[in-house]
Write a protein that holds these residues in place. Sequence first.
Motif, PDB file in Angstrom:
ATOM      1  N   THR A   5       0.822  -1.208   0.000  1.00 28.04           N
ATOM      2  CA  THR A   5       0.000   0.000   0.000  1.00 28.04           C
ATOM      3  C   THR A   5       0.855   1.256   0.000  1.00 28.04           C
ATOM      4  O   THR A   5       0.598   2.193  -0.768  1.00 28.04           O
ATOM      5  CB  THR A   5      -0.956  -0.002   1.207  1.00 28.04           C
ATOM      6  OG1 THR A   5      -1.781  -1.177   1.144  1.00 28.04           O
ATOM      7  CG2 THR A   5      -1.843   1.226   1.197  1.00 28.04           C
ATOM      8  N   LYS A  51      -8.194  -0.206  -5.519  1.00 30.85           N
ATOM      9  CA  LYS A  51      -8.086  -1.470  -4.781  1.00 30.85           C
ATOM     10  C   LYS A  51      -9.418  -2.180  -5.008  1.00 30.85           C
ATOM     11  O   LYS A  51     -10.396  -1.929  -4.311  1.00 30.85           O
ATOM     12  CB  LYS A  51      -7.865  -1.205  -3.294  1.00 30.85           C
ATOM     13  CG  LYS A  51      -7.879  -2.442  -2.412  1.00 30.85           C
ATOM     14  CD  LYS A  51      -6.517  -3.061  -2.292  1.00 30.85           C
ATOM     15  CE  LYS A  51      -6.526  -4.181  -1.254  1.00 30.85           C
ATOM     16  NZ  LYS A  51      -5.170  -4.620  -0.889  1.00 30.85           N
ATOM     17  N   GLN A  80     -11.290  -5.188  -1.216  1.00 33.84           N
ATOM     18  CA  GLN A  80     -10.723  -4.862   0.091  1.00 33.84           C
ATOM     19  C   GLN A  80     -11.275  -5.813   1.143  1.00 33.84           C
ATOM     20  O   GLN A  80     -12.489  -5.944   1.299  1.00 33.84           O
ATOM     21  CB  GLN A  80     -11.075  -3.420   0.470  1.00 33.84           C
ATOM     22  CG  GLN A  80     -10.665  -3.013   1.874  1.00 33.84           C
ATOM     23  CD  GLN A  80      -9.169  -2.832   2.001  1.00 33.84           C
ATOM     24  OE1 GLN A  80      -8.577  -1.996   1.322  1.00 33.84           O
ATOM     25  NE2 GLN A  80      -8.537  -3.599   2.891  1.00 33.84           N
ATOM     26  N   THR A  91      -9.192   0.915   5.332  1.00 37.18           N
ATOM     27  CA  THR A  91      -9.046   0.540   3.929  1.00 37.18           C
ATOM     28  C   THR A  91      -7.746   1.083   3.345  1.00 37.18           C
ATOM     29  O   THR A  91      -7.253   2.142   3.736  1.00 37.18           O
ATOM     30  CB  THR A  91     -10.220   1.056   3.074  1.00 37.18           C
ATOM     31  OG1 THR A  91     -10.121   2.475   2.947  1.00 37.18           O
ATOM     32  CG2 THR A  91     -11.555   0.683   3.694  1.00 37.18           C
ATOM     33  N   ASP A  92      -7.209   0.338   2.392  1.00 39.26           N
ATOM     34  CA  ASP A  92      -6.004   0.780   1.699  1.00 39.26           C
ATOM     35  C   ASP A  92      -6.283   2.024   0.865  1.00 39.26           C
ATOM     36  O   ASP A  92      -5.406   2.881   0.683  1.00 39.26           O
ATOM     37  CB  ASP A  92      -5.449  -0.341   0.825  1.00 39.26           C
ATOM     38  CG  ASP A  92      -4.981  -1.529   1.653  1.00 39.26           C
ATOM     39  OD1 ASP A  92      -4.547  -1.306   2.797  1.00 39.26           O
ATOM     40  OD2 ASP A  92      -5.046  -2.664   1.153  1.00 39.26           O
ATOM     41  N   THR A  93      -7.494   2.136   0.372  1.00 37.93           N
ATOM     42  CA  THR A  93      -7.866   3.317  -0.416  1.00 37.93           C
ATOM     43  C   THR A  93      -7.762   4.582   0.421  1.00 37.93           C
ATOM     44  O   THR A  93      -7.218   5.600  -0.025  1.00 37.93           O
ATOM     45  CB  THR A  93      -9.293   3.160  -0.975  1.00 37.93           C
ATOM     46  OG1 THR A  93      -9.365   1.971  -1.761  1.00 37.93           O
ATOM     47  CG2 THR A  93      -9.685   4.358  -1.819  1.00 37.93           C
ATOM     48  N   GLU A 136     -13.824   0.832  -3.994  1.00 41.95           N
ATOM     49  CA  GLU A 136     -13.649  -0.593  -4.175  1.00 41.95           C
ATOM     50  C   GLU A 136     -14.892  -1.231  -4.805  1.00 41.95           C
ATOM     51  O   GLU A 136     -16.013  -0.772  -4.614  1.00 41.95           O
ATOM     52  CB  GLU A 136     -13.392  -1.263  -2.818  1.00 41.95           C
ATOM     53  CG  GLU A 136     -12.218  -0.711  -2.044  1.00 41.95           C
ATOM     54  CD  GLU A 136     -12.606   0.452  -1.143  1.00 41.95           C
ATOM     55  OE1 GLU A 136     -13.707   1.025  -1.322  1.00 41.95           O
ATOM     56  OE2 GLU A 136     -11.791   0.808  -0.267  1.00 41.95           O
ATOM     57  N   ARG A 140     -16.088  -4.678  -0.578  1.00 43.83           N
ATOM     58  CA  ARG A 140     -15.576  -4.318   0.740  1.00 43.83           C
ATOM     59  C   ARG A 140     -16.014  -5.400   1.721  1.00 43.83           C
ATOM     60  O   ARG A 140     -17.209  -5.519   2.019  1.00 43.83           O
ATOM     61  CB  ARG A 140     -16.110  -2.949   1.169  1.00 43.83           C
ATOM     62  CG  ARG A 140     -15.633  -1.803   0.282  1.00 43.83           C
ATOM     63  CD  ARG A 140     -16.457  -0.535   0.490  1.00 43.83           C
ATOM     64  NE  ARG A 140     -16.493  -0.108   1.878  1.00 43.83           N
ATOM     65  CZ  ARG A 140     -15.636   0.754   2.424  1.00 43.83           C
ATOM     66  NH1 ARG A 140     -14.679   1.291   1.675  1.00 43.83           N
ATOM     67  NH2 ARG A 140     -15.731   1.105   3.679  1.00 43.83           N
TER      68      ARG A 140
END
Length: 208
Positions: free
Chosen positions: A17, A33, A36, A43-45, A62, A65
């Motif tokens: 990430t 991403k 997720q 979240t990576d976002t 995403e 999720r």
Amino acid sequence: MSQRIFVTGIGTGVGKTLTSACIVEALQADYWKPIQTGLLEGTDTDTVKGLISNPVSVCHPEAYRLEAPASPHLAARLEHVTIDVPGVVAQVAGIQPSARPLVIEGAGGLMVPLTEQIFTIDFIQQLDAKVIIVAQNYLGSINHALLTAQVLKQRDIPVMGWIFSGAHHTNEDEVIGWSGYPLLGRIPHTALVNRTFVKEQAEKLSLR
């Protein structure tokens, strides 16, 4: 069509990430991403969105999720969700900007299952994306790195090269030589990960 770059790792927790954020910043690319898991951990976002500082990049929502911190196929099973991989692939055309690359971050490594039949490496091929491999030094990392490189070669998937994260180790030079894939850069360990750090590291990457 704009370039699609898929960021994969030799394992879980190797810095995908943070690396993705640096790549996005370096190329002023968009970020996605698609799947997720582990929502309770954030979240990576959201992480990438908070680390980039250029005014161009867009972090797209995403497609799935899922709450459980597990592989997508297991997290989906626990929530009685069916991941439609062809449907996710079809979304790319709608979100990818025409003038800049799209950085797509995967979950874990190449053989992480998305469904009972489809693995991350299958997803990469369906996306028609180039790959950047994120690696980190730990006991067993040479094996994981070279297995990752080997399976990409067997599938004839284009690889841009390696980005190493964390503390530097001489294993990196050997992995580069044995794999035949070039070094694109390295992201050192830091106690403070912020936009300034990401911008500094982005400027050192060799991506163009």
